[in-house]
Design a protein around this motif. Structure first.
Motif, PDB file in Angstrom:
ATOM      1  N   LEU A  35      -5.393 -50.279 -91.045  1.00 34.37           N
ATOM      2  CA  LEU A  35      -4.340 -50.973 -90.305  1.00 34.37           C
ATOM      3  C   LEU A  35      -3.635 -51.943 -91.240  1.00 34.37           C
ATOM      4  O   LEU A  35      -4.243 -52.477 -92.167  1.00 34.37           O
ATOM      5  CB  LEU A  35      -4.933 -51.746 -89.117  1.00 34.37           C
ATOM      6  N   PRO A  36      -2.344 -52.145 -91.001  1.00 35.69           N
ATOM      7  CA  PRO A  36      -1.527 -51.659 -89.879  1.00 35.69           C
ATOM      8  C   PRO A  36      -0.871 -50.309 -90.130  1.00 35.69           C
ATOM      9  O   PRO A  36      -0.246 -49.743 -89.242  1.00 35.69           O
ATOM     10  CB  PRO A  36      -0.464 -52.732 -89.768  1.00 35.69           C
ATOM     11  N   ASN A  80       3.508 -61.477 -95.183  1.00 35.15           N
ATOM     12  CA  ASN A  80       2.240 -60.790 -94.914  1.00 35.15           C
ATOM     13  C   ASN A  80       2.465 -59.406 -94.313  1.00 35.15           C
ATOM     14  O   ASN A  80       1.786 -58.436 -94.665  1.00 35.15           O
ATOM     15  CB  ASN A  80       1.383 -61.623 -93.966  1.00 35.15           C
ATOM     16  N   ASN A  81       3.403 -59.310 -93.390  1.00 34.94           N
ATOM     17  CA  ASN A  81       3.710 -58.018 -92.780  1.00 34.94           C
ATOM     18  C   ASN A  81       4.216 -57.027 -93.819  1.00 34.94           C
ATOM     19  O   ASN A  81       3.884 -55.841 -93.788  1.00 34.94           O
ATOM     20  CB  ASN A  81       4.735 -58.187 -91.662  1.00 34.94           C
ATOM     21  N   LEU A  82       5.044 -57.508 -94.719  1.00 34.15           N
ATOM     22  CA  LEU A  82       5.547 -56.640 -95.783  1.00 34.15           C
ATOM     23  C   LEU A  82       4.428 -56.224 -96.727  1.00 34.15           C
ATOM     24  O   LEU A  82       4.301 -55.043 -97.087  1.00 34.15           O
ATOM     25  CB  LEU A  82       6.647 -57.362 -96.571  1.00 34.15           C
ATOM     26  N   LEU A  83       3.603 -57.173 -97.113  1.00 38.74           N
ATOM     27  CA  LEU A  83       2.541 -56.906 -98.082  1.00 38.74           C
ATOM     28  C   LEU A  83       1.490 -55.953 -97.520  1.00 38.74           C
ATOM     29  O   LEU A  83       0.902 -55.149 -98.249  1.00 38.74           O
ATOM     30  CB  LEU A  83       1.885 -58.226 -98.489  1.00 38.74           C
ATOM     31  N   ALA A  84       1.258 -56.026 -96.208  1.00 35.19           N
ATOM     32  CA  ALA A  84       0.253 -55.167 -95.586  1.00 35.19           C
ATOM     33  C   ALA A  84       0.622 -53.691 -95.663  1.00 35.19           C
ATOM     34  O   ALA A  84      -0.252 -52.826 -95.558  1.00 35.19           O
ATOM     35  CB  ALA A  84       0.061 -55.571 -94.123  1.00 35.19           C
ATOM     36  N   GLY A  85       1.897 -53.389 -95.852  1.00 37.45           N
ATOM     37  CA  GLY A  85       2.331 -51.988 -95.902  1.00 37.45           C
ATOM     38  C   GLY A  85       2.511 -51.448 -97.303  1.00 37.45           C
ATOM     39  O   GLY A  85       3.004 -50.322 -97.475  1.00 37.45           O
ATOM     40  N   ILE A  86       2.115 -52.213 -98.320  1.00 35.00           N
ATOM     41  CA  ILE A  86       2.279 -51.764 -99.709  1.00 35.00           C
ATOM     42  C   ILE A  86       0.938 -51.289-100.244  1.00 35.00           C
ATOM     43  O   ILE A  86      -0.050 -52.020-100.208  1.00 35.00           O
ATOM     44  CB  ILE A  86       2.836 -52.906-100.584  1.00 35.00           C
ATOM     45  N   GLU A 107      -1.528 -44.986 -85.797  1.00 36.10           N
ATOM     46  CA  GLU A 107      -1.329 -43.784 -84.969  1.00 36.10           C
ATOM     47  C   GLU A 107      -2.426 -42.745 -85.182  1.00 36.10           C
ATOM     48  O   GLU A 107      -2.581 -41.828 -84.366  1.00 36.10           O
ATOM     49  CB  GLU A 107       0.039 -43.166 -85.262  1.00 36.10           C
ATOM     50  N   ASP A 108      -3.216 -42.874 -86.258  1.00 34.12           N
ATOM     51  CA  ASP A 108      -4.303 -41.935 -86.510  1.00 34.12           C
ATOM     52  C   ASP A 108      -5.613 -42.370 -85.869  1.00 34.12           C
ATOM     53  O   ASP A 108      -6.617 -41.667 -85.985  1.00 34.12           O
ATOM     54  CB  ASP A 108      -4.522 -41.770 -88.021  1.00 34.12           C
ATOM     55  N   LEU A 109      -5.616 -43.528 -85.208  1.00 32.65           N
ATOM     56  CA  LEU A 109      -6.847 -44.083 -84.656  1.00 32.65           C
ATOM     57  C   LEU A 109      -6.921 -43.901 -83.142  1.00 32.65           C
ATOM     58  O   LEU A 109      -5.895 -43.781 -82.464  1.00 32.65           O
ATOM     59  CB  LEU A 109      -6.939 -45.570 -84.985  1.00 32.65           C
ATOM     60  N   GLU A 140      -8.183 -53.739 -90.685  1.00 31.53           N
ATOM     61  CA  GLU A 140      -7.251 -54.337 -91.632  1.00 31.53           C
ATOM     62  C   GLU A 140      -7.947 -54.567 -92.970  1.00 31.53           C
ATOM     63  O   GLU A 140      -7.354 -54.398 -94.036  1.00 31.53           O
ATOM     64  CB  GLU A 140      -6.711 -55.655 -91.087  1.00 31.53           C
ATOM     65  N   GLY A 141      -9.220 -54.947 -92.907  1.00 30.52           N
ATOM     66  CA  GLY A 141      -9.964 -55.198 -94.128  1.00 30.52           C
ATOM     67  C   GLY A 141     -10.070 -53.982 -95.013  1.00 30.52           C
ATOM     68  O   GLY A 141      -9.975 -54.080 -96.245  1.00 30.52           O
ATOM     69  N   THR A 142     -10.253 -52.821 -94.424  1.00 30.15           N
ATOM     70  CA  THR A 142     -10.361 -51.580 -95.207  1.00 30.15           C
ATOM     71  C   THR A 142      -9.022 -50.854 -95.300  1.00 30.15           C
ATOM     72  O   THR A 142      -8.948 -49.756 -95.843  1.00 30.15           O
ATOM     73  CB  THR A 142     -11.419 -50.644 -94.592  1.00 30.15           C
ATOM     74  N   SER A 143      -7.971 -51.459 -94.743  1.00 27.63           N
ATOM     75  CA  SER A 143      -6.565 -51.045 -94.881  1.00 27.63           C
ATOM     76  C   SER A 143      -6.167 -49.820 -94.075  1.00 27.63           C
ATOM     77  O   SER A 143      -5.128 -49.226 -94.328  1.00 27.63           O
ATOM     78  CB  SER A 143      -6.186 -50.841 -96.361  1.00 27.63           C
TER      79      SER A 143
END
Length: 563
Positions: free
Chosen positions: A321-322, A186-192, A326-328, A316-319
């Protein structure tokens, strides 16, 4: 009667019931989605809902097949609507070409490869867990049968209990390993990032964006307003009048109207904050009201007033995050939390608007849903040090009218074009020259599969600058927030009305829910619209002509002068 039934019949019925139950449980466990995300990470709990399932996904890719022809230097997206784990497992080469087209980092490309390689481990763990559970159930059933036998062998009972307990411990141990692996994936997929639509041109940065349309003439307003000809107007020296006029930057125009209070804002809040007053502040409010009225009365949007603070799961839903934390602007944990989650100021109304229906199943008849909202937006602008430090172009806080559409997959592309057209209509109503560009693969946003930018002409800086960005994310965001719709049922007469034997009519099956598509865009950024009006409608004497459509919102004022 029961008392005279032979023991072998009782045993037969018990074993038959046990076998049916065991097989049912085994198949259900194999097909079910991940339902045990790690409690240590709320984000993983949310993402596990849409990214992974406990299905034994096998790669369908044929290693001997030739690579399909490339479209804009990448494999065509084909029938894929967005990125999920099955896409990575079944079509890793496609995913990699899209990541490389986006100029993604080597770490991101490696993450996709790691997800694919982890699938074999995941399959092995699922099978090991299910085998252990099956053994536990078998031994539990055996214990039950033995206990019903008055002549039972107690030693055999104890051995069965021991084997059952060992199998249960083994299943729990494997389950923990599976949870850890899920979290890693999940951590990997969240950054793709999302896959790209085939129409997105290949390119490295904004210089490679494709100009789709030009509207207006940059000389139209200067001519209409009677500006003296200047060297910047592209006219030969011999044709210039003796009186020339160089348009000012918007901050200088606002200063001449006594409406620019940047130094005061900086003293209060620090760099990249601005305060406006007088006619300039009223003009900003007029712009916002005009946009809201236009979208609600002419374009069919429903106005929504949303919270300016959201929790981690919404971002996270609108991506956002994660990847872009740093922009938030994050709120201190001891100051406020959102339902036990980290709290943030919204970077755009897209976040609360799109999340209005998260974890919901909508009906296709209710789509598309069209929302509009005026909110302040807060962005830390990390990585922009030294860029656009002057004026209103890049600030930590700005107002924006946001448009969001929740649509079906079939209408997604048409709704994207329509939303974009609504943003364009705002610029045209203000008579502001602009160009519409299609973002290239290296400039497009993380969640977008296709994106248009509207860039307005600024005569003060003599350049086109972004004023609206309209993105189609496909079902990329909907998967993250578990936002689905149920397609309309097929009419009964369109379904087979008789079985093979000419029996009763079959009822139409209730369609399974599918993921929505989400579309968002600025309609428009209020601060940058103010910039464009101040620069395009300024006069040599320091005054500013009010655009015709804004005069009703300015109490009838047609020209702004210094207070």
């Amino acid at each position: 009667m029961y008392q005279t039934t032979p023991n072998r019949y009782i045993i037969f019925f018990i074993m038959a019931a046990y076998t049916a139950t065991t097989l049912t449980n085994m198949f259900c466990r194999t097909a079910m989605a991940f339902t045990h995300p790690s409690s240590a990470s709320f984000r993983v709990q949310r993402l596990a809902k849409y990214k992974l399932s406990n299905k034994l996904y096998m790669s369908t890719a044929d290693s001997t097949s030739t690579q399909p022809p490339l479209v804009n230097n990448r494999i065509s997206i084909g029938s894929y609507t967005s990125l999920d784990i099955r896409t990575i497992i079944n079509d890793l080469d496609l995913v990699k070409t899209h990541l490389k087209s986006r100029r993604a980092s080597s770490e991101t490309v490696d993450a996709a490869s790691k997800i694919e390689s982890c699938n074999a481990d995941r399959i092995a763990l699922i099978r090991a867990r299910d085998n252990a559970l099956q053994t536990r159930n078998e031994q539990s059933a055996k214990i039950g049968m033995l206990m019903r036998n008055p002549d039972r062998d107690e030693k055999e009972v104890e051995e069965a209990k021991e084997r059952s307990n060992e199998a249960a411990k083994e299943a729990a141990l494997v389950e923990e390993k599976l949870k850890t692996l899920e979290e890693d994936i999940n951590n990997l997929l969240a950054g793709i990032p999302n896959l790209l639509d085939d129409v997105v041109p290949d390119g490295g940065n904004e210089d490679d964006n494709e100009v789709v349309e030009m509207w207006g003439d940059i000389k139209h307003l200067p001519t209409k307003l009677g500006w003296p000809i200047s060297s910047s107007d592209g006219i030969d020296e011999e044709e210039k009048s003796s009186s020339t006029f160089e348009p000012l930057w918007h901050d200088d125009v606002a200063t001449n109207l006594n409406g620019w209070k940047a130094e005061n804002a900086v003293a209060i809040s620090g760099a990249r904050f601005v305060a406006l007053s007088g006619h300039v502040a009223r003009l900003e409010r007029a712009i916002s009201s005009f946009f809201l009225d236009m979208h609600t009365t002419k374009h069919g949007y429903t106005e929504v007033s949303v919270p300016f603070v959201v929790g981690r799961s919404a971002l996270e839903g609108t991506s956002q995050l994660p990847k872009f934390e740093e922009d938030l602007f994050r709120i201190a944990e001891d100051s406020h939390q959102c339902n036990g989650q980290d709290a943030f100021l919204i970077p755009t109304a897209e976040v609360p608007l799109t999340n209005m229906h998260r974890d919901s199943i909508l009906e296709e008849a209710d789509l598309p849903i069209s929302y509009v909202s005026l909110t302040p937006c807060f962005r830390a602008e990390a990585g922009s040090y030294g860029r656009d430090t002057r004026g209103l172009i890049r600030t930590h806080q700005f107002s924006k009218v946001e448009l969001v559409k929740i649509t079906s997959s079939e209408s997604s592309m048409d709704q994207h074009e329509e939303l974009t057209r609504h943003a364009q209509a705002c610029l045209e109503a203000l008579e502001l020259p602009y160009r519409k560009v299609r973002l290239c693969s290296g400039d497009i946003g993380f969640a977008a599969r296709h994106c248009y930018d509207m860039e307005v002409w600024l005569p003060g800086s003599k350049e086109f600058r972004e004023i609206s960005s309209c993105s189609n994310t496909g079902d990329f965001q909907a998967r993250r927030m578990n936002l689905r719709y149920r397609p309309a049922a097929v009419a009964p007469q369109e379904v087979s009305t008789q079985d093979k034997n000419g029996g009763k009519k079959k009822k139409a099956k209730k369609p399974k829910p599918v993921f929505c598509h989400t579309i968002n865009g600025s309609g428009l950024a209020v601060g940058r619209t103010l910039v464009a009006i101040l620069e395009n409608y300024q006069m040599p004497d320091g005054s500013v002509v009010v655009p015709d459509v804004l005069r009703p919102y300015m109490g009838g004022l047609d020209v702004l002068k210094a207070d």
